[in-house]
Scaffold this active site. Structure first.
Site, PDB file in Angstrom:
ATOM      1  N   THR A 198       0.971  -1.212   0.069  1.00  0.00           N
ATOM      2  CA  THR A 198       0.183   0.021  -0.142  1.00  0.00           C
ATOM      3  C   THR A 198       1.040   1.377  -0.200  1.00  0.00           C
ATOM      4  O   THR A 198       1.771   1.313   0.833  1.00  0.00           O
ATOM      5  CB  THR A 198      -0.923  -0.047   1.133  1.00  0.00           C
ATOM      6  OG1 THR A 198      -1.881  -0.898   0.980  1.00  0.00           O
ATOM      7  CG2 THR A 198      -1.343   1.482   1.543  1.00  0.00           C
ATOM      8  N   ASP A 229      -7.973  -0.806   5.730  1.00  0.00           N
ATOM      9  CA  ASP A 229      -7.713   0.164   6.349  1.00  0.00           C
ATOM     10  C   ASP A 229      -7.556   1.605   5.336  1.00  0.00           C
ATOM     11  O   ASP A 229      -7.737   2.639   5.923  1.00  0.00           O
ATOM     12  CB  ASP A 229      -6.536   0.300   7.291  1.00  0.00           C
ATOM     13  CG  ASP A 229      -5.440  -0.225   6.756  1.00  0.00           C
ATOM     14  OD1 ASP A 229      -5.457  -0.810   5.869  1.00  0.00           O
ATOM     15  OD2 ASP A 229      -4.291   0.369   7.145  1.00  0.00           O
ATOM     16  N   GLY A 250       0.121  -2.752   5.949  1.00  0.00           N
ATOM     17  CA  GLY A 250      -0.115  -3.922   6.706  1.00  0.00           C
ATOM     18  C   GLY A 250      -1.581  -4.378   6.923  1.00  0.00           C
ATOM     19  O   GLY A 250      -2.437  -4.052   6.123  1.00  0.00           O
ATOM     20  N   GLY A 252      -4.992  -4.564   7.535  1.00  0.00           N
ATOM     21  CA  GLY A 252      -5.817  -3.483   7.308  1.00  0.00           C
ATOM     22  C   GLY A 252      -6.979  -3.643   8.581  1.00  0.00           C
ATOM     23  O   GLY A 252      -7.217  -2.850   9.421  1.00  0.00           O
TER      24      GLY A 252
HETATM   25  N1  ASP Z   1      -3.309  -2.007   4.578  1.00  0.00           N
HETATM   26  C1  ASP Z   1      -3.641  -2.716   3.249  1.00  0.00           C
HETATM   27  C2  ASP Z   1      -5.119  -3.388   3.285  1.00  0.00           C
HETATM   28  O1  ASP Z   1      -5.296  -3.936   4.441  1.00  0.00           O
HETATM   29  C3  ASP Z   1      -2.909  -3.565   2.799  1.00  0.00           C
HETATM   30  C4  ASP Z   1      -1.130  -3.421   2.762  1.00  0.00           C
HETATM   31  O2  ASP Z   1      -0.796  -2.155   3.447  1.00  0.00           O
HETATM   32  O3  ASP Z   1      -0.608  -4.009   2.280  1.00  0.00           O
HETATM   33  O4  ASP Z   1      -5.714  -3.440   2.582  1.00  0.00           O
END
Ligand code: ASP
Length: 337
Positions: A198, A229, A250, A252
């Protein structure tokens, strides 16, 4: 520059980083303008944002420009080239927030190339703050965005075909890839394919105003309709122009559970440095369920009104990129476990 080159670059810059990491309680950065962004892929993103910031543009325009850059790449984890959900459909999440607490977001957006710009339109042209799914797409089309084909990128096609063999949703998020040496550990599934990245950005412009944006295709192979998130203000992004701003990457679900970035900003309001604020938020997740925390990754990245920044993650491997008049480099985040 592609992700692989960045990882290589990361390894080369490792000695610099250990010096930087020796600075207690976060990084000094009393300069403006400044842009910070998640991951090593943030380097070219910062460069795109810097074109705006260095010519007295606003932080809002800068974070949008950075996010657009990333959405144009064929990348596992951002934009239409990203990995799909379990039904083979790429769905995009994005949000944007400015120094006046104006906010806009889209979630589950399909076949539109620049979700961050749609999010900005939601912010500027509607009385609402979030549009989702078909409604978000309809709004995008009504506002001049083009409907793209919806076909998966070559790399996404391959990864999805591979994933279909087991169809297991078991992301190992940013836990150090044992095949990699060096301090930088991108996120990988067990078979070695990356599963997230992300892009979260926070900028302060020459006027001292803060803005942020996040753009993502979310967790690969998520259930169709799952929202992470990233498009949720207070979870994936929060900006308070009096105090500071934060973004996250990370799992979410864990970030949403603690209203992560809002919490980070509140910790900064209490006088904590950006790094300490991020650490306390990470600690909140870990304290809830230590065993579970070992299996996942969350990283927070924050900046305060002085332009000081810092990050903290559950596990090793979270890195972030910084661009200001003083520096242009990748830092590794400290971690709890
Ligand atoms: N935070 C993102 C989600 O949960 C995924 C990521 O950060 O890689 O969709």
């Amino acid at each position: 520059m592609n992700r692989r080159k960045f990882l290589h670059l990361s390894a080369l810059t490792a000695p610099l980083l250990s010096v930087k990491n020796a600075l207690a309680n976060g990084f000094e950065g009393t300069t403006k303008p400044i842009i910070i962004s998640t991951w090593d892929s943030g380097m070219p993103v910062n460069a795109a944002a810097w074109k705006v910031l260095s010519t007295k543009g606003t932080a809002l325009d800068a974070v949008e420009a950075g996010a657009i850059y990333m959405e144009n790449q064929i990348d596992c984890c951002v934009g239409l080239g990203g990995y799909p959900d379990r039904d083979g459909i790429v769905t995009l999440d994005s949000c944007i927030m400015d120094h006046k607490a104006n906010i806009g977001a889209v979630a589950g957006l399909e076949r539109i190339k620049h979700p961050v710009s749609v999010a900005r339109k939601v912010m500027e042209k509607t009385p609402h703050v979030i549009l989702v799914g078909a409604g978000a797409q309809q709004f995008a089309l009504e506002n001049g965005f083009t409907l793209e084909s919806g076909e998966l990128s070559e790399s996404a096609k391959k990864a999805y075909a591979e994933w279909l063999k087991t169809s297991e949703y078991k992301p190992v998020i940013n836990i150090e890839n044992k095949k990699q040496n060096g301090p930088f550990a991108p996120a990988f599934f067990n078979d070695g394919t990356p599963n997230h990245d992300t892009m979260g950005l926070v900028a302060m412009d020459s006027f001292g105003n803060l803005s942020g944006a996040v753009t993502t295709s979310g967790m690969a192979y998520k259930l169709h309709g799952r929202v992470g998130d990233s498009p949720i203000i207070g979870a994936g992004l929060f900006v308070d122009n009096e105090v500071g701003a934060a973004t996250s990457s990370g799992t979410g679900e864990e970030v949403i559970r603690i209203c992560g970035t809002h919490l980070v900003v509140e910790f900064m309001r209490q006088g904590n440095s950006p790094e300490m604020a991020c650490k306390k938020a990470v600690q909140r997740i870990v304290n809830r369920d230590k065993a579970k925390a070992k299996t996942l990754q969350v990283g927070f990245l924050a900046m305060n009104k002085k332009g000081q920044y810092g990050a903290y993650a559950i596990q090793k491997g979270f890195v972030f990129s910084v661009k200001s008049n003083n520096e242009n480099q990748i830092h590794q985040s400290k971690f709890l476990i």
